[in-house]
Design an enzyme around this catalytic site. Structure first.
Site, PDB file in Angstrom:
ATOM      1  CG  ASP A  88      -9.130   7.187   1.915  1.00 37.87           C
ATOM      2  OD1 ASP A  88     -10.103   6.836   1.229  1.00 37.87           O
ATOM      3  OD2 ASP A  88      -8.618   8.324   1.858  1.00 37.87           O
ATOM      4  CG  ASP A 115      -9.421   9.356  -4.220  1.00 35.87           C
ATOM      5  OD1 ASP A 115      -8.717   9.503  -5.227  1.00 35.87           O
ATOM      6  OD2 ASP A 115     -10.443   8.650  -4.200  1.00 35.87           O
ATOM      7  CB  THR A 159     -11.261   3.977  -2.281  1.00 42.69           C
ATOM      8  OG1 THR A 159     -11.483   5.212  -2.950  1.00 42.69           O
ATOM      9  CG2 THR A 159     -11.517   2.837  -3.253  1.00 42.69           C
ATOM     10  CB  SER A 160     -15.578   7.305  -1.351  1.00 38.76           C
ATOM     11  OG  SER A 160     -15.742   7.239   0.045  1.00 38.76           O
ATOM     12  CE  LYS A 187     -13.686   5.009   2.976  1.00 40.40           C
ATOM     13  NZ  LYS A 187     -12.348   5.458   2.568  1.00 40.40           N
ATOM     14  CG  ASP A 208      -7.598  12.058   2.998  1.00 42.15           C
ATOM     15  OD1 ASP A 208      -7.746  13.125   2.373  1.00 42.15           O
ATOM     16  OD2 ASP A 208      -8.247  11.039   2.733  1.00 42.15           O
TER      17      ASP A 208
END
Length: 220
Positions: free
Chosen positions: A4, A6, A105-106, A137, A162
């Site tokens: 991931d 961020d 990543t989103s 996600k 995270d």
């Protein structure tokens, strides 16, 4: 390896927080801590829905806000991002070991391209962005897509996350999950390996996570 971005590799959630509070002020409101926490790890669409509801402006047009927010975050990303503890060292070690590596990543592609100036494009074989999947996600699609592009069975991948949203996505995908909380506390969850930071994590540690899964009775 599935990373991931961020809050996992870089401390960019604080950048998002700056921009979101500025956007809320521009909209004539104040973003609540509860709404901000609910956005962590989510897609732009889900975050903007939370944003509008929190400000009491459910009919507020989304497109202008997304454009403003994207431009502001892009400029902040271009100023440079701060690595999370141990993240840069782990990423270098994983690449030196020759392990197939994906960024999952989103965040949308435009902002990811800016972040890659810090992360290093050469560190990833595959990049899957939030605006490049049908179901972001917490759906498992992003992680399953990354594993397929790498040509590695998802069960043989370690995903590092995270946030609760990201952890849910990684667990549902079938990957081995290492969770390292940043902005939000993460509860102990069956099948999720929890650490306070990535300091001390190396390819041997990650390999042991995979080995331990395949030694469990349910996997025999």
């Amino acid at each position: 390896m599935l990373f991931d971005m961020d809050g996992t590799l870089v401390d960019s959630e604080k950048v998002w927080e700056i921009a979101l509070h500025e956007l809320a002020a521009w909209a004539g409101g104040t973003l609540s801590p509860e709404a901000r926490a609910a956005m962590v790890g989510g897609s732009m669409a889900s975050s903007m829905k939370i944003f509008r509801e929190d400000l009491g402006q459910p009919d507020r047009p989304e497109e202008p806000d997304v454009k403003w927010l994207t431009t502001r975050v892009f400029n902040l990303f271009r100023e440079g991002l701060v690595w999370r503890p141990g993240a840069a060292e782990l990423l270098r070690a994983v690449k030196a070991a020759g392990l197939p590596t994906a960024l999952v990543t989103s965040t949308g592609r435009l902002l990811v391209e800016a972040a890659l100036d810090t992360l290093g494009r050469e560190n990833f074989d595959v990049v899957v962005c939030g605006d490049e999947v049908t179901m972001p996600k917490p759906d498992p699609e992003p992680y399953r897509t990354a594993a397929a592009l790498l040509g590695v069975p998802i069960e043989r991948c370690v995903a590092i996350e995270d946030s609760p949203t990201g952890v849910a996505s990684a667990v549902a995908s079938g990957a081995v999950v290492l969770a390292v909380p940043a902005e939000l506390e993460l509860p102990a969850t069956d099948g999720v390996h929890l650490r306070r930071s990535l300091v001390g994590v190396d390819p041997a540690y990650l390999a042991n996570l995979l080995i331990s899964r395949h030694l469990l009775p349910s996997d025999r």
